[in-house]
Write an enzyme that holds these catalytic residues in place. Structure first.
Site, PDB file in Angstrom:
ATOM      1  CB  THR A 183      -1.155  -0.074   0.357  1.00 15.63           C
ATOM      2  OG1 THR A 183      -0.341   0.221   2.596  1.00 15.63           O
ATOM      3  CG2 THR A 183      -1.959  -1.192   1.362  1.00 15.63           C
ATOM      4  CG  ASP A 184      -0.303   5.163  -2.179  1.00 18.84           C
ATOM      5  OD1 ASP A 184      -0.025   4.342  -2.554  1.00 18.84           O
ATOM      6  OD2 ASP A 184      -1.172   5.398  -2.553  1.00 18.84           O
ATOM      7  CB  CYS A 185       0.900   3.958   4.475  1.00 18.77           C
ATOM      8  SG  CYS A 185      -0.530   2.805   4.972  1.00 18.77           S
ATOM      9  CE1 TYR A 186       2.385  -0.580   7.581  1.00 22.40           C
ATOM     10  CE2 TYR A 186       1.039   0.126   7.347  1.00 22.40           C
ATOM     11  CZ  TYR A 186       1.888   0.528   7.881  1.00 22.40           C
ATOM     12  OH  TYR A 186       1.213  -0.051   9.356  1.00 22.40           O
ATOM     13  CB  VAL A 187       5.902   0.830  -0.310  1.00 19.83           C
ATOM     14  CG1 VAL A 187       5.626   1.412  -0.582  1.00 19.83           C
ATOM     15  CG2 VAL A 187       7.572   0.569   0.922  1.00 19.83           C
TER      16      VAL A 187
END
Ligand code: SF4
Ligand code: SF4
Lengths: 134, 383
Positions: free
Chosen positions: B128-132
């Site tokens: 995700t954008d926060c957990y790439v």
């Protein structure tokens, strides 16, 4: 004396003839504890024999002479005391009562002298603390 | 004469507390009576060491750089829950290895961690954008990760049934190997030493009670699942599975001696752990309850070859069961325990030792567990 042997053979019909000869020629009391025969007729049996010490030696030599592999079984069950947590699950499945709770401590112990290598306890143990070495 | 938690704890701190195991107090109460015994004894320690399938561990694995939100997690190949926040997970004791069949599972991962072994972690996430990050593969040990605590929703069953098998084939059950035609029967309770049989109505055990959990300190955190109080009582204790406890404790304190990953033939994976509960002797009634012994505690034998509707065939007490054989309709049945009495003693004695040396204080519960509890079934095809 009583001794236990593992006897390897190539033909399946040997079980009766072998025990017959041990009884009639060598005055032994043989008891087949376990036998495993594969499709091609080869296999092994675990044999307990009771008789005079000399007769036992002679009887087993006879089996070797006619081509069997004969190996005496001593302490063939191994019990890992470290792994064993003394639950007791194996105690009531042992036909010879070789597995018991030590009275004072209730720790589970195995009397390898009484064990007939039937294998019944192996899958009763949830931590594989008992192993049968054939 | 009544005592308080505070008084008992003060005596523990000064090394004056009199501590006895639940086995040791049986004779004392017989000799002196509960009133006198209650004056002499401050704490009774109980113990059990058995399979507790409903157990598991919360782990926080720590963040990698760049971080990952793990949704699919394997520890030594065993599935751990991927439905918590980023690097939190729960591994259940009965969770299976993928592919199954090697006799290894969640309980073994828990045992390996407590034994200080490295455990192989493979995890993937959506990215995700926060957990790439989308995947990670590494080894972890108990020292490497942040929190690790057991949270077991149902432990310490208050009594249990006796299992036998009337059929013609061997059954492999969670109550062990049951030979055909009732050649054996298995039971599972620490009897005299069993925690909840020594405080049958939970007068002292409640939420917040400090306990011995697998060699470390733990707490009673809630009532256990399937908590019920409706079972018939004989001699003041239920004759079957009744109350249960949910417990929690720091894995980093635990001792592998009191932990075993089990592979029960035909059933699957389970976890055996040692649990000990101290009972403060606040008054004579509590002392009287602790004096219960194997002869007074009964359990019901049922036939595990029946798929359902297993009725009680006969009741036996634990003194009979522990002789190694029982009689049923003229037939002798050999018996096996499924929980370790030697282990239960070790737990109760270790806890006794801790308290005697001032290393373990009692914690007064902040909430009583329910006085009543009924079991509900599951409706098939419910609307
Ligand atoms: S193999 Fe196991 S069950 Fe069989 S006799 Fe030996 S100890 Fe007993
Ligand atoms: S079943 Fe295994 S762990 Fe349990 S007492 Fe027997 S050998 Fe020990």
């Amino acid at each position: 004396m009583e001794a236990k042997y593992r006897i390897d053979f190539d033909e399946g019909n040997v079980l009766e003839s072998v025990t017959y000869t041990l009884v009639s020629e060598y005055d032994l009391k043989p008891n087949i504890l376990r036998a495993d025969i594969t499709g091609d007729g080869s296999g092994f049996m675990l044999l307990s024999v009771i008789g005079d010490c000399d007769d036992v030696i002679l009887g087993m030599n006879y089996l070797r002479e006619i081509g069997f592999k004969v190996k005496e079984l001593k302490g063939h069950i191994s019990h890992d005391y470290e792994r064993c947590w003394s639950c007791g699950a194996c105690v009531s499945v042992c036909p010879t009562r070789s597995i018991y709770h030590e009275e004072e401590t209730m720790l589970v112990k195995v009397n390898t002298k009484k064990c007939i290598a039937c294998g019944s306890c192996l899958n009763a143990c949830s931590v594989k603390a008992i192993q049968l070495e054939l | 004469m009544a005592k308080t938690y505070e008084e008992i704890n003060n005596r523990i701190k000064t090394g004056e507390a009199v501590v006895m195991t639940a086995e040791e107090v049986v004779d004392l109460v017989r000799e002196k009576g509960a009133e006198r015994a209650a004056e002499e004894v401050d704490v009774v320690t109980t113990g059990t060491f058995g399979a507790m399938c409903s157990s598991g561990a919360f782990l926080n694995l720590g963040h990698a750089d760049p971080p990952i939100r793990m949704t699919n997690i394997r520890l030594n190949g065993v599935e751990a829950y991927g439905g918590l926040a980023a690097v939190d997970t729960y591994i259940g004791a009965t969770s299976l290895i993928d592919p199954p069949g090697t006799g290894y599972g969640g309980a073994h991962v828990i045992e390996d961690l407590i034994a200080g072994k490295k455990v192989h972690l493979v995890a993937t996430g959506p990215g995700t954008d926060c957990y790439v990050r989308k995947s990670i593969e590494t080894n972890i040990s108990l020292d490497d990760i942040n929190e690790a605590y057991l949270y077991n929703p149902r432990n310490c069953y208050q009594n249990y049934g006796i299992a036998t098998n009337t059929s013609d084939r061997t059954l492999y059950t969670y109550m062990g190997k049951l030979l055909p035609r009732m050649k054996n029967a298995t039971y599972s309770s620490a009897g005299t030493l069993s925690p909840l049989l020594n405080d049958p109505h939970l007068d002292t055990i409640g939420m917040g009670t400090r306990i011995f959990l697998a060699g470390g300190e733990g707490y009673v955190s809630w009532q256990g699942t399937q908590f019920k109080t409706t079972v018939e009582e004989v001699n003041g204790v239920p004759v079957g599975g009744s109350r249960t406890l949910a417990v929690i404790g720091d894995m980093k304190q635990m001792d592998p001696k009191f932990v075993r990953g089990l592979d029960i033939t035909g059933y699957g994976i389970s976890l055996a752990i040692g649990i000990g509960i101290p009972i403060p002797i606040l008054n004579a009634d509590i002392m009287r309850n602790c004096a219960i012994s194997d002869e007074d505690i009964y359990a019901e034998m049922v036939d595990y070859s029946l798929p359902s509707g297993r009725k009680c065939m006969q009741r036996y007490n634990y003194a009979q069961l522990r002789t190694g054989k029982i009689e049923y309709e003229g037939k002798t049945i050999r018996t096996s325990s499924m929980s370790s009495l030697a282990g239960a003693r070790k737990v109760a004695n270790t806890l006794k030792d801790w308290i005697e040396h001032g290393e373990f204080l009692l914690n007064e519960p902040c909430l009583s567990l329910p006085k009543e509890g009924k079991l509900k079934g599951l409706k098939d095809g419910g609307q």
